[in-house]
Design a protein around this motif. Structure first.
Motif, PDB file in Angstrom:
ATOM      1  N   SER A 192       0.825  -1.216   0.000  1.00  0.00           N
ATOM      2  CA  SER A 192       0.000   0.000   0.000  1.00  0.00           C
ATOM      3  C   SER A 192       0.854   1.258   0.000  1.00  0.00           C
ATOM      4  CB  SER A 192      -0.918   0.011   1.228  1.00  0.00           C
ATOM      5  OG  SER A 192      -1.830  -1.060   1.192  1.00  0.00           O
ATOM      6  N   ASN A 193       2.098   1.149   0.498  1.00  0.00           N
ATOM      7  CA  ASN A 193       2.943   2.337   0.531  1.00  0.00           C
ATOM      8  C   ASN A 193       3.326   2.741  -0.899  1.00  0.00           C
ATOM      9  OD1 ASN A 193       5.960   1.594  -0.128  1.00  0.00           O
ATOM     10  ND2 ASN A 193       5.202  -0.101   1.158  1.00  0.00           N
ATOM     11  N   PRO A 194       3.627   4.019  -1.119  1.00  0.00           N
ATOM     12  CA  PRO A 194       3.888   4.486  -2.482  1.00  0.00           C
ATOM     13  C   PRO A 194       5.324   4.329  -2.949  1.00  0.00           C
ATOM     14  CG  PRO A 194       3.857   6.360  -0.983  1.00  0.00           C
ATOM     15  CD  PRO A 194       3.537   5.140  -0.151  1.00  0.00           C
ATOM     16  N   TYR A 195       6.174   3.675  -2.159  1.00  0.00           N
ATOM     17  CA  TYR A 195       7.613   3.704  -2.444  1.00  0.00           C
ATOM     18  C   TYR A 195       8.158   2.433  -3.083  1.00  0.00           C
ATOM     19  CZ  TYR A 195       6.958   7.652   0.675  1.00  0.00           C
ATOM     20  OH  TYR A 195       6.496   8.801   1.240  1.00  0.00           O
ATOM     21  N   TRP A 196       7.637   1.280  -2.676  1.00  0.00           N
ATOM     22  CA  TRP A 196       7.978   0.000  -3.288  1.00  0.00           C
ATOM     23  C   TRP A 196       9.448  -0.391  -3.095  1.00  0.00           C
ATOM     24  CZ3 TRP A 196       5.224   0.660  -8.710  1.00  0.00           C
ATOM     25  CH2 TRP A 196       3.909   1.070  -8.491  1.00  0.00           C
ATOM     26  N   PHE A 197       9.954  -0.126  -1.901  1.00  0.00           N
ATOM     27  CA  PHE A 197      11.268  -0.642  -1.528  1.00  0.00           C
ATOM     28  C   PHE A 197      11.250  -1.036  -0.059  1.00  0.00           C
ATOM     29  CE2 PHE A 197      11.746   4.050  -1.439  1.00  0.00           C
ATOM     30  CZ  PHE A 197      12.232   4.270  -0.162  1.00  0.00           C
ATOM     31  N   SER A 198      12.397  -1.408   0.488  1.00  0.00           N
ATOM     32  CA  SER A 198      12.435  -2.261   1.678  1.00  0.00           C
ATOM     33  C   SER A 198      11.954  -1.658   2.995  1.00  0.00           C
ATOM     34  CB  SER A 198      13.841  -2.836   1.846  1.00  0.00           C
ATOM     35  OG  SER A 198      14.109  -3.754   0.822  1.00  0.00           O
ATOM     36  N   TYR A 199      12.562  -0.593   3.481  1.00  0.00           N
ATOM     37  CA  TYR A 199      12.166  -0.089   4.799  1.00  0.00           C
ATOM     38  C   TYR A 199      10.666   0.202   4.846  1.00  0.00           C
ATOM     39  CZ  TYR A 199      12.758   2.430   9.289  1.00  0.00           C
ATOM     40  OH  TYR A 199      12.675   2.850  10.603  1.00  0.00           O
ATOM     41  N   PRO A 200      10.111   0.949   3.877  1.00  0.00           N
ATOM     42  CA  PRO A 200       8.653   1.179   3.928  1.00  0.00           C
ATOM     43  C   PRO A 200       7.851  -0.118   3.872  1.00  0.00           C
ATOM     44  CG  PRO A 200       9.702   2.704   2.396  1.00  0.00           C
ATOM     45  CD  PRO A 200      10.746   1.695   2.772  1.00  0.00           C
TER      46      PRO A 200
ATOM     47  N   LYS B  64       7.435  -6.255 -16.538  1.00  0.00           N
ATOM     48  CA  LYS B  64       6.899  -5.771 -17.813  1.00  0.00           C
ATOM     49  C   LYS B  64       8.020  -5.512 -18.799  1.00  0.00           C
ATOM     50  CE  LYS B  64       3.695  -2.358 -19.704  1.00  0.00           C
ATOM     51  NZ  LYS B  64       2.811  -1.186 -19.381  1.00  0.00           N
ATOM     52  N   VAL B  65       9.075  -4.869 -18.318  1.00  0.00           N
ATOM     53  CA  VAL B  65      10.337  -4.752 -19.053  1.00  0.00           C
ATOM     54  C   VAL B  65      11.284  -5.748 -18.400  1.00  0.00           C
ATOM     55  CG1 VAL B  65      12.240  -3.234 -19.691  1.00  0.00           C
ATOM     56  CG2 VAL B  65       9.909  -2.310 -19.535  1.00  0.00           C
ATOM     57  N   LYS B  66      11.643  -6.819 -19.103  1.00  0.00           N
ATOM     58  CA  LYS B  66      12.355  -7.927 -18.468  1.00  0.00           C
ATOM     59  C   LYS B  66      13.654  -7.495 -17.802  1.00  0.00           C
ATOM     60  CE  LYS B  66       9.661 -11.439 -18.999  1.00  0.00           C
ATOM     61  NZ  LYS B  66       9.071 -12.114 -17.816  1.00  0.00           N
ATOM     62  N   SER B  67      14.334  -6.531 -18.390  1.00  0.00           N
ATOM     63  CA  SER B  67      15.603  -6.100 -17.809  1.00  0.00           C
ATOM     64  C   SER B  67      15.414  -5.428 -16.447  1.00  0.00           C
ATOM     65  CB  SER B  67      16.332  -5.142 -18.751  1.00  0.00           C
ATOM     66  OG  SER B  67      15.566  -3.968 -18.960  1.00  0.00           O
ATOM     67  N   GLU B  68      14.161  -5.048 -16.132  1.00  0.00           N
ATOM     68  CA  GLU B  68      13.885  -4.387 -14.857  1.00  0.00           C
ATOM     69  C   GLU B  68      13.617  -5.378 -13.723  1.00  0.00           C
ATOM     70  OE1 GLU B  68      12.129  -0.092 -16.444  1.00  0.00           O
ATOM     71  OE2 GLU B  68      10.730  -1.579 -15.631  1.00  0.00           O
ATOM     72  N   TRP B  69      13.790  -6.670 -13.986  1.00  0.00           N
ATOM     73  CA  TRP B  69      13.620  -7.649 -12.905  1.00  0.00           C
ATOM     74  C   TRP B  69      14.632  -7.413 -11.799  1.00  0.00           C
ATOM     75  CZ3 TRP B  69      16.788 -11.385 -10.707  1.00  0.00           C
ATOM     76  CH2 TRP B  69      18.042 -11.542 -11.301  1.00  0.00           C
ATOM     77  N   THR B  70      15.729  -6.739 -12.123  1.00  0.00           N
ATOM     78  CA  THR B  70      16.767  -6.467 -11.130  1.00  0.00           C
ATOM     79  C   THR B  70      16.378  -5.343 -10.176  1.00  0.00           C
ATOM     80  OG1 THR B  70      17.901  -4.840 -12.531  1.00  0.00           O
ATOM     81  CG2 THR B  70      18.546  -7.145 -12.798  1.00  0.00           C
ATOM     82  N   SER B  71      15.325  -4.609 -10.504  1.00  0.00           N
ATOM     83  CA  SER B  71      15.044  -3.356  -9.808  1.00  0.00           C
ATOM     84  C   SER B  71      13.657  -3.328  -9.169  1.00  0.00           C
ATOM     85  CB  SER B  71      15.154  -2.183 -10.797  1.00  0.00           C
ATOM     86  OG  SER B  71      16.421  -2.155 -11.419  1.00  0.00           O
ATOM     87  N   HIS B  72      13.464  -2.325  -8.327  1.00  0.00           N
ATOM     88  CA  HIS B  72      12.159  -2.046  -7.747  1.00  0.00           C
ATOM     89  C   HIS B  72      12.126  -0.569  -7.384  1.00  0.00           C
ATOM     90  CE1 HIS B  72      13.998  -2.177  -3.672  1.00  0.00           C
ATOM     91  NE2 HIS B  72      14.709  -3.172  -4.167  1.00  0.00           N
ATOM     92  N   GLY B  73      11.034  -0.122  -6.784  1.00  0.00           N
ATOM     93  CA  GLY B  73      10.829   1.300  -6.545  1.00  0.00           C
ATOM     94  C   GLY B  73       9.644   1.782  -7.356  1.00  0.00           C
ATOM     95  N   ASP B  74       9.172   2.976  -7.060  1.00  0.00           N
ATOM     96  CA  ASP B  74       7.911   3.440  -7.637  1.00  0.00           C
ATOM     97  C   ASP B  74       7.966   3.741  -9.131  1.00  0.00           C
ATOM     98  OD1 ASP B  74       9.451   5.733  -7.485  1.00  0.00           O
ATOM     99  OD2 ASP B  74       7.942   6.928  -6.431  1.00  0.00           O
ATOM    100  N   LYS B  75       9.155   3.711  -9.711  1.00  0.00           N
ATOM    101  CA  LYS B  75       9.275   3.919 -11.157  1.00  0.00           C
ATOM    102  C   LYS B  75       9.292   2.597 -11.935  1.00  0.00           C
ATOM    103  CE  LYS B  75       9.835   8.459 -10.897  1.00  0.00           C
ATOM    104  NZ  LYS B  75       9.712   8.632  -9.423  1.00  0.00           N
ATOM    105  N   ILE B  76       9.273   1.493 -11.219  1.00  0.00           N
ATOM    106  CA  ILE B  76       9.377   0.174 -11.849  1.00  0.00           C
ATOM    107  C   ILE B  76       8.010  -0.500 -11.851  1.00  0.00           C
ATOM    108  CG2 ILE B  76      10.507  -2.075 -11.791  1.00  0.00           C
ATOM    109  CD1 ILE B  76      12.409   0.242 -12.397  1.00  0.00           C
ATOM    110  N   ALA B  77       7.457  -0.702 -13.048  1.00  0.00           N
ATOM    111  CA  ALA B  77       6.138  -1.337 -13.165  1.00  0.00           C
ATOM    112  C   ALA B  77       6.153  -2.732 -12.560  1.00  0.00           C
ATOM    113  CB  ALA B  77       5.729  -1.409 -14.638  1.00  0.00           C
ATOM    114  N   GLY B  78       5.205  -2.994 -11.678  1.00  0.00           N
ATOM    115  CA  GLY B  78       5.078  -4.313 -11.064  1.00  0.00           C
ATOM    116  C   GLY B  78       5.756  -4.460  -9.722  1.00  0.00           C
ATOM    117  N   ALA B  79       6.535  -3.465  -9.300  1.00  0.00           N
ATOM    118  CA  ALA B  79       7.287  -3.601  -8.052  1.00  0.00           C
ATOM    119  C   ALA B  79       6.412  -3.515  -6.805  1.00  0.00           C
ATOM    120  CB  ALA B  79       8.402  -2.556  -7.984  1.00  0.00           C
ATOM    121  N   SER B  80       5.149  -3.178  -6.968  1.00  0.00           N
ATOM    122  CA  SER B  80       4.224  -3.159  -5.831  1.00  0.00           C
ATOM    123  C   SER B  80       3.577  -4.519  -5.604  1.00  0.00           C
ATOM    124  CB  SER B  80       3.116  -2.132  -6.061  1.00  0.00           C
ATOM    125  OG  SER B  80       2.268  -2.549  -7.121  1.00  0.00           O
ATOM    126  N   GLN B  81       3.821  -5.459  -6.511  1.00  0.00           N
ATOM    127  CA  GLN B  81       3.112  -6.744  -6.500  1.00  0.00           C
ATOM    128  C   GLN B  81       3.863  -7.775  -5.656  1.00  0.00           C
ATOM    129  OE1 GLN B  81       2.874  -7.612 -10.694  1.00  0.00           O
ATOM    130  NE2 GLN B  81       1.546  -5.854 -11.119  1.00  0.00           N
TER     131      GLN B  81
END
Length: 361
Positions: A102-110, A289-306
């Motif tokens: 639910s948080n808008p950041y999509w990374f670890s501490y939050p 969605k962009v396969k090369s982005e599997w390495t990443s997360h954060g609110d700019k990365i599609a799917g990182a909230s899932q």
């Protein structure tokens, strides 16, 4: 006769609904994607020379099948045998079963803060954030008379002292290279300390290898018998950030073996057998969605909230993979943890409702 039958029915209903879970073990594996959980290895990533560590043969040999049901079981056999047959697994978005942060950041501490506080505090917006001002469900449980002094947390990442606010919360949080055993460690604890300190440190001082976190937590489980134990593994996230898909898969496969080891111990120990629930989840998702982005997360990365979660225990009806079209949120986990133990988590901040579906027959 009818009166006697009514009394027996009421008694049976009471016994069947009585609180059975006396202990809970919460396990997180940082940033492990739902895609691998439900579909197994991703051939597009495994075939990419940027990510397969020049070892696609190994990846295919160990984890590949053209049948998703077989591939996911090769990757996580315990999850897809024991938990799938006796517990519940949520988050297969291909079936419409959605779990999100639910948080808008999509990374670890939050993410970890949301898991344990049941709340989204938008001020918690950095992995370097100060000690968490929000009360966690672990701190709440440690104040309950039957549980006080029987809560412990182990995390591979050094931020957990702050995320769980060790100083205020009053229970031990062993994170990264913290020593275990205090001033008088046992022989086993001393050896674990020495091995961890002398180990290869691919993630520098920020995070230790999962093997040390696991065996420190397992030692705690066997010797001090906590009622509430939290274990956070980190290598799935670290190897993903490094773009090492083989190591990412190996880390998940090893985690599955460790979960089995924990469950086998639990189910063979008088204190824990048939009185312990496991809850397994993650802090965030990753790109797909962009396969090369599997390495990443954060609110700019599609799917990182899932995200996804799984649970098994005496309060949990055996439903296996949940295939209903529904939406769940990370902030529901804190109250779910409390309800599994028979408590209602309250704090000065709002606390989201539990995932009621896990308790439904």
């Amino acid at each position: 006769m009818k009166k006697a039958l009514s009394i027996l029915f009421i008694l049976f209903s009471f016994l069947s609904n009585a609180q059975k879970t006396e202990n809970i073990i919460i396990i997180t594996t940082d940033g492990f994607r739902w895609q691998e959980v439900f579909k197994g290895m991703d051939t597009a990533i495994a075939n990419d020379k940027n990510f397969n560590q020049d070892d696609s043969t190994y990846i295919y040999k160990n984890y590949y099948s053209n049948d998703f049901a077989v591939a996911r079981k090769k990757l996580m056999p315990f999850l897809w045998t024991e938990i799938a047959s006796k517990g519940q697994i949520y988050g297969n978005r291909d079936l419409g079963n959605k779990v999100d942060v639910s948080n808008p950041y999509w990374f670890s501490y939050p993410g970890y803060s949301e898991i344990f506080t049941g709340n989204v505090d938008i001020a918690v917006n950095s992995n370097d954030y100060k000690p968490n001002p929000n009360v966690t469900v672990l701190e709440f449980l440690n104040k309950q008379p039957k549980i006080k002094g029987k809560v412990a947390a182990f995390g591979a990442w050094n931020a957990f002292d702050r995320i769980l606010n060790e100083e205020r919360s009053g229970f031990p949080v062993i994170s990264a290279f913290d020593k275990i055993g205090g001033k008088n460690p046992s022989t086993v604890q001393k050896l674990l300390n020495e091995m961890r300190d002398d180990s290869f440190k691919p993630f520098h001082e920020d995070e230790c290898l999962d093997v040390f976190t696991h065996y420190e937590a397992l030692n705690e489980l066997k010797t001090n018998k906590p009622k509430v134990l939290y274990i956070s593994y980190g290598e799935t996230d670290e190897w993903a950030h490094h773009g090492h898909y083989r190591s990412y898969l190996d880390a998940a496969n090893q985690l599955d073996k460790w979960i089995k080891q924990i469950w086998d111990f639990v189910q063979n120990d008088p204190q824990y057998k048939n009185k312990t629930t496991l809850l397994i989840t993650v802090d965030h998702g990753r790109g797909d969605k962009v396969k090369s982005e599997w390495t990443s997360h954060g609110d700019k990365i599609a799917g990182a909230s899932q995200i996804w979660f799984a649970t098994i225990g005496p309060e949990i009806t055996a439903k296996g993979e949940i295939k209903t079209d529904s939406q769940f949120y990370q902030k529901q986990f804190a109250q779910t943890i409390a309800k599994i133990l028979g408590y209602t988590f309250t704090a000065e901040h709002p606390v989201a409702n539990e995932v009621k579906e896990i308790f439904e027959k």
